[in-house]
Design a protein around this motif. Sequence first.
Motif, PDB file in Angstrom:
ATOM      1  N   PHE A  20     -41.065  19.223 -30.108  1.00 17.55           N
ATOM      2  CA  PHE A  20     -41.162  20.386 -29.232  1.00 17.55           C
ATOM      3  C   PHE A  20     -42.087  21.495 -29.713  1.00 17.55           C
ATOM      4  CE2 PHE A  20     -37.245  18.333 -27.932  1.00 17.55           C
ATOM      5  CZ  PHE A  20     -37.452  18.265 -26.559  1.00 17.55           C
ATOM      6  N   LEU A  21     -42.407  21.527 -30.998  1.00 12.67           N
ATOM      7  CA  LEU A  21     -43.194  22.649 -31.505  1.00 12.67           C
ATOM      8  C   LEU A  21     -44.603  22.274 -31.959  1.00 12.67           C
ATOM      9  CD1 LEU A  21     -40.444  24.553 -33.539  1.00 12.67           C
ATOM     10  CD2 LEU A  21     -41.070  24.778 -31.105  1.00 12.67           C
ATOM     11  N   ASP A  22     -44.866  20.991 -32.119  1.00 16.56           N
ATOM     12  CA  ASP A  22     -46.182  20.563 -32.569  1.00 16.56           C
ATOM     13  C   ASP A  22     -46.947  19.953 -31.398  1.00 16.56           C
ATOM     14  OD1 ASP A  22     -48.396  19.113 -33.640  1.00 16.56           O
ATOM     15  OD2 ASP A  22     -47.381  19.003 -35.565  1.00 16.56           O
ATOM     16  N   PRO A  23     -48.068  20.557 -30.997  1.00 14.91           N
ATOM     17  CA  PRO A  23     -48.839  20.006 -29.878  1.00 14.91           C
ATOM     18  C   PRO A  23     -49.292  18.566 -30.119  1.00 14.91           C
ATOM     19  CG  PRO A  23     -49.703  22.152 -30.545  1.00 14.91           C
ATOM     20  CD  PRO A  23     -48.665  21.769 -31.550  1.00 14.91           C
ATOM     21  N   SER A  64     -34.791  26.517 -28.800  1.00 16.53           N
ATOM     22  CA  SER A  64     -34.548  27.209 -27.525  1.00 16.53           C
ATOM     23  C   SER A  64     -35.443  28.424 -27.354  1.00 16.53           C
ATOM     24  CB  SER A  64     -33.083  27.642 -27.429  1.00 16.53           C
ATOM     25  OG  SER A  64     -32.241  26.522 -27.377  1.00 16.53           O
ATOM     26  N   THR A  65     -35.689  29.141 -28.436  1.00 15.12           N
ATOM     27  CA  THR A  65     -36.516  30.350 -28.326  1.00 15.12           C
ATOM     28  C   THR A  65     -38.008  30.035 -28.308  1.00 15.12           C
ATOM     29  OG1 THR A  65     -36.488  30.697 -30.732  1.00 15.12           O
ATOM     30  CG2 THR A  65     -34.794  31.837 -29.421  1.00 15.12           C
ATOM     31  N   GLN A  66     -38.399  28.883 -28.860  1.00 17.52           N
ATOM     32  CA  GLN A  66     -39.823  28.594 -28.989  1.00 17.52           C
ATOM     33  C   GLN A  66     -40.353  27.536 -28.016  1.00 17.52           C
ATOM     34  OE1 GLN A  66     -41.190  28.123 -33.028  1.00 17.52           O
ATOM     35  NE2 GLN A  66     -39.592  29.459 -33.794  1.00 17.52           N
ATOM     36  N   SER A  67     -39.469  26.863 -27.282  1.00 20.67           N
ATOM     37  CA  SER A  67     -39.932  25.795 -26.400  1.00 20.67           C
ATOM     38  C   SER A  67     -39.215  25.846 -25.053  1.00 20.67           C
ATOM     39  CB  SER A  67     -39.701  24.428 -27.055  1.00 20.67           C
ATOM     40  OG  SER A  67     -39.922  23.394 -26.121  1.00 20.67           O
TER      41      SER A  67
END
Length: 160
Positions: A20-23, A64-67
């Motif tokens: 979820f956080l790494d493109p 939840s806060t970043q994705s």
Amino acid sequence: MLYANPVRAGELPNLARFQFLDPGSRVFYPHWETMARMCVASMRMTATQTQDTEAFQKLVGELSTQSSEFRRLWAAHDVRIHGQGVKSFNHPEVGYMDLAYEELAITADPGLTLYIYSAETGSAAHDKLRLLGTLAAQVSASAQELDGKASTHEAGSSSL
């Protein structure tokens, strides 16, 4: 490929963070949405099988806060064990491959799961897995060689 989150240097890799956080996960997983759904559903299953730990709660909060994708999927409350199937990967070293997998719960440690990936003997995916094994062995041998040289250098310099 070993995912190392530069923000969390020194910590073990976490596939949910990668997802979820790494493109780069959108390239690594050709069917990203399917893999994201499976990831969240497995996390929901883990939450039902083990006591919520502070680390797990922090991970859910961070995602939840970043994705927005994680928030959307987490809110769906899909709980599922993905016991076996096929997953697709686009590995940066060997390219695209479909691998069969089987999920094994570790009964001695609730919440811990082992995934076994395999490919049919003689298939292109099988050849790619063998190549990855060879590459990993070369990296390991190089690291051991460098570690040995560093130890020898440290021992030599400490005698000064």
